[in-house]
Design an enzyme around this catalytic site. Sequence first.
Site, PDB file in Angstrom:
ATOM      1  N   GLU A 283     -11.494   8.033  10.624  1.00 44.77           N
ATOM      2  CA  GLU A 283     -12.847   7.556  10.311  1.00 44.77           C
ATOM      3  C   GLU A 283     -13.544   6.995  11.549  1.00 44.77           C
ATOM      4  OE1 GLU A 283     -14.706   7.651   7.529  1.00 44.77           O
ATOM      5  OE2 GLU A 283     -13.185   8.730   6.375  1.00 44.77           O
TER       6      GLU A 283
ATOM      7  N   GLY B 156       0.795  -1.220   0.000  1.00 43.88           N
ATOM      8  CA  GLY B 156       0.000   0.000   0.000  1.00 43.88           C
ATOM      9  C   GLY B 156       0.827   1.269   0.000  1.00 43.88           C
TER      10      GLY B 156
ATOM     11  N   TYR C 201     -15.820   0.131   7.679  1.00 40.97           N
ATOM     12  CA  TYR C 201     -14.381   0.352   7.833  1.00 40.97           C
ATOM     13  C   TYR C 201     -14.081   1.040   9.154  1.00 40.97           C
ATOM     14  CZ  TYR C 201      -9.885   2.720   7.206  1.00 40.97           C
ATOM     15  OH  TYR C 201      -8.612   3.207   7.390  1.00 40.97           O
TER      16      TYR C 201
ATOM     17  N   HIS D 259      -4.389  11.090   4.546  1.00 40.18           N
ATOM     18  CA  HIS D 259      -3.062  11.401   4.023  1.00 40.18           C
ATOM     19  C   HIS D 259      -2.936  10.777   2.640  1.00 40.18           C
ATOM     20  CE1 HIS D 259      -2.984   7.923   6.697  1.00 40.18           C
ATOM     21  NE2 HIS D 259      -2.006   7.404   5.959  1.00 40.18           N
TER      22      HIS D 259
ATOM     23  N   ARG E  96      -0.973   6.897  -3.796  1.00 44.30           N
ATOM     24  CA  ARG E  96      -2.361   6.597  -3.477  1.00 44.30           C
ATOM     25  C   ARG E  96      -3.018   5.863  -4.644  1.00 44.30           C
ATOM     26  NH1 ARG E  96      -5.144   5.620   0.988  1.00 44.30           N
ATOM     27  NH2 ARG E  96      -6.012   7.519   1.880  1.00 44.30           N
TER      28      ARG E  96
ATOM     29  N   LYS F 246     -12.003  -0.557  12.286  1.00 43.86           N
ATOM     30  CA  LYS F 246     -10.806   0.119  12.776  1.00 43.86           C
ATOM     31  C   LYS F 246     -10.923   0.442  14.267  1.00 43.86           C
ATOM     32  CE  LYS F 246      -7.524   0.840   9.681  1.00 43.86           C
ATOM     33  NZ  LYS F 246      -6.108   0.486   9.916  1.00 43.86           N
TER      34      LYS F 246
ATOM     35  N   ALA G 292      -5.019  -3.470   5.767  1.00 48.38           N
ATOM     36  CA  ALA G 292      -6.444  -3.332   6.060  1.00 48.38           C
ATOM     37  C   ALA G 292      -7.234  -3.330   4.758  1.00 48.38           C
ATOM     38  CB  ALA G 292      -6.725  -2.032   6.818  1.00 48.38           C
TER      39      ALA G 292
ATOM     40  N   THR H  77      -7.487   5.340  12.645  1.00 48.97           N
ATOM     41  CA  THR H  77      -7.926   6.249  11.592  1.00 48.97           C
ATOM     42  C   THR H  77      -8.906   7.294  12.106  1.00 48.97           C
ATOM     43  OG1 THR H  77      -9.147   6.385   9.489  1.00 48.97           O
ATOM     44  CG2 THR H  77      -9.730   4.601  10.974  1.00 48.97           C
TER      45      THR H  77
ATOM     46  N   ASP I 225      -1.567 -13.635   5.601  1.00 49.90           N
ATOM     47  CA  ASP I 225      -2.873 -13.015   5.479  1.00 49.90           C
ATOM     48  C   ASP I 225      -3.360 -12.662   6.879  1.00 49.90           C
ATOM     49  OD1 ASP I 225      -5.638 -12.444   5.141  1.00 49.90           O
ATOM     50  OD2 ASP I 225      -5.709 -13.670   3.333  1.00 49.90           O
TER      51      ASP I 225
END
Length: 327
Positions: free
Chosen positions: A126, A10, A152, A182, A187, A156, A79, A124, A55
């Site tokens: 979120e 990522g 999500y 960020h 991205r 989290k 994630a 996060t 995993d």
Amino acid sequence: MRALITGITGQDGGHLAELLHEKGYEIFGLIRGQHNPRRQAVEAEFPYVTLIEGDLADPTSIVRAVEIAQPDELYNLAAISHVGYSFKNPTLTAEVTGKGVLNVLEAVRLAGLAEKTKVYQASTSEMFGGLDYNRPGRGYNEESLFHPRSPYGVAKLYGHWIAKNYRESYGMFVSCGILFNHEGERRGVEFVTRKITHAVARIKAGLQDHIELGDLWPKRDWGYAGDYVRGMWQMVQHGTPDDFVLASGETHSIEEFLDLAFAEIGIDDWKPYVQQNPAFMRPAEVDILLGDPAKAEGVLGWKREVDFPGLVKLMVAHDLNLVGAAG
């Protein structure tokens, strides 16, 4: 120093690998699947990273990875990280983004590394959900109320609390970074910021004539991923494990992002190039996210270096070069 990074494929994993390599770390990266399509690209870009298959939803594979890496530091960045996708696949999101954190922490403990390995957990903004906004004009901090508005965010939040529980129950060094949005050149194009800058570059090159987006009014606290990854490392170097908000302290709408992105290619009015598509609108949306990084700035000495206009400029320039439309 030895470090294990989950989520090596990522955006943050790439920035972190570069940072740790510069600091002389031996780096291991967890990669999911025997035939992961990102494997070849990761091996080419980061030849100094030893990849281990595993995993987050498979506890045995995580124990094996930890035993191989014997990490001094473990950065859990993996994630199911796309908010919109989490509404379509809530069970998978819960298994990977939520329970996966438990699997990582248990792997460290079962491998007998609870006293050796420092763990960074990627929490996060979120988790706040844009509600219970009890600090108007100042932003959410480490003491603000949580009210996640997506599968999500809920997953989290479980990861955040189980990390704190292992810190308190087993004395493990587990720090949680509550990072606000960020972005950057790494991205994925499925995220709205990169979707915009990539489309702007393609419009400049004559490869497409419009971009389809969902709601344009939500506001986010946007910063540069490279700055925030540096903050992750600083949290792990701090003497005691703790929770830290990383944010810019500013909030901007998607419309503002569009203003700056299209201005980079000489277009003042982006409206003819943007179409709203209901397919990209979510069942529940976070209206506004604004973070208060005062604790990280005061305790860690962390400070962002790239401001909002600089972030948009950097991303557009990258994508113009990518599609051959620079100059």
